[in-house]
Enzyme design. Sequence first.
Site, PDB file in Angstrom:
ATOM      1  CG  HIS A   1      -5.909   0.364   4.925  1.00  0.00           C
ATOM      2  ND1 HIS A   1      -4.696  -0.242   5.070  1.00  0.00           N
ATOM      3  CD2 HIS A   1      -6.574   0.122   6.094  1.00  0.00           C
ATOM      4  CE1 HIS A   1      -4.610  -0.824   6.258  1.00  0.00           C
ATOM      5  NE2 HIS A   1      -5.737  -0.612   6.896  1.00  0.00           N
TER       6      HIS A   1
ATOM      7  CD  GLU B   1      -2.855  -1.135   2.433  1.00  0.00           C
ATOM      8  OE1 GLU B   1      -2.690  -0.259   3.305  1.00  0.00           O
ATOM      9  OE2 GLU B   1      -3.727  -2.003   2.501  1.00  0.00           O
TER      10      GLU B   1
END
Length: 529
Positions: A279, A261
């Site tokens: 997220h 990420e």
Amino acid sequence: MSKPVVLIAEELSPATVDALGPDFEIRHCDGADRGELLSAIADVDAILIRSATKVDAEAIAAARQLKVVARAGVGLDNVDVPAATKAGVMVVNAPTSNIVTAAELACGLIISVARNIPQGSAALKNGEWKRSKYTGVELSEKTLGVVGLGRIGVLVAQRMSAFGMNIVAYDPYVQPARAAQMGVRLLTLDEVLEQSDFITVHLPKTPETLGLIGEDALRRVKPTVRIVNAARGGIVDEVALASALKEGRVAGAGLDVFAKEPCTDSPLFEFDNVVATPHLGASTDEAQEKAGVAVAKSVRLALAGELVPDAVNVQGGVIAEDVRPGLPLAEKLGRIFTALAGGVAVRLDVEVRGEITQHDVKVLELAALKGVFADVVEESVSYVNAPLLAQERGVEIRLTTGSESPDHRNLVTVRGTLTDGEEISVSGTLAGPKNIEKIVEVHGFDVDLVLTAHMVFLRYADKPGVVGVIGRHLGEAGVNIAGMQVARAAKGGEALVALTVDTTVEPQILNAIAEEIGAAFVRSVNLED
């Protein structure tokens, strides 16, 4: 007398300042501005941050009287915890602030992948009316498999049962009776994979859980299954999931987390039956406010010189100096116990013996509990929630102390009784002026082994040639043995091999060793964070 100075380096809710109260001088700065941060942090006692402020070794060195770094959230990627610990600076976060928020997002993903809500919305906003294309499925009377029945997993199970779903779960650290009280039926992982119409993952990310829902698992599921991961990226193998979606072996997926990420380009994004979010698990106003209030309370405790339950590096609390070195040892013994047990204990005894017991050693019980649950639940485990996690799982906890310790100055033992009546134990001590952590007992066998990040334990019927077999398999796998001890109850009886190794030993290697020597018990322990 001047008030302690608290620096707020990012925008936090007014409730955070209210929770600090009137006993502090409050200052503000833009933590993302490096120059401003280094200047502002020089003479403060505590700093409150979120994710944009980087408190690294340079910032800690510049903060001459800093006592606390408080992260209003769960992650600590922007804090150099080792540097803070070395400097005697406490680091705290808010590990339970986003539990409800994370659970609700998982529920939202389940509903979204069932009814194609994001896809239908996007199509309509693009001028397309596609009712038939986005026909979905009902949740009522479908089976939801919850992989990981920790606090977030329980909240998801409770909420989705209100939709009329049948809830099954896999979690080897939860007792069936406790699950039954929640209306959840415990199954093996394979059974959950085979029976579920929806699967939602709520596990911590460890070497054991990484890729748990991978190629093999995805060949066991129904072709109509929909898989949701709002826990940690990498638990669901993204490459294997993409293949399963492409081949029609999985009907859809909802993902909030990814192996790397930020993730803005993934083969999974090419599938119309995949719902993906960046997220967002902790991203609600309420969670942010809870996080701010929680760390404000921790700052108050820390600057008052009290034990801070949510401290991640356990510094600055009211703990006797003789007790403090035993905290990391007790926590590691708890983690080793869990690895050895491979399941939930009905009763857990933490025994502390020796000179140390002239002090209050209750914190050692908490440290051991923290270790017991560290690798088996999705959420962060702290001194506050470790007893609650034990209570939720129906584990009876007992601390026993005694001043007599014949063989060691001080001794900490974690002993547990499993559901089948088997008893597992591991004992450790701190040796010499440098407080070297050692394991001195496993399963009733006496050993003397320096505690390391990677260990292996095998129990077998005593016979010649076992050490050679172990050395051969590990040598062929390129695994270096740092230390080895063989202990036995009697000649020709049961024996135990305890190994410290430089790297993690793959399960297939351990299985091959166990099969060749006829081991009744084999466990690998990984204490790397």
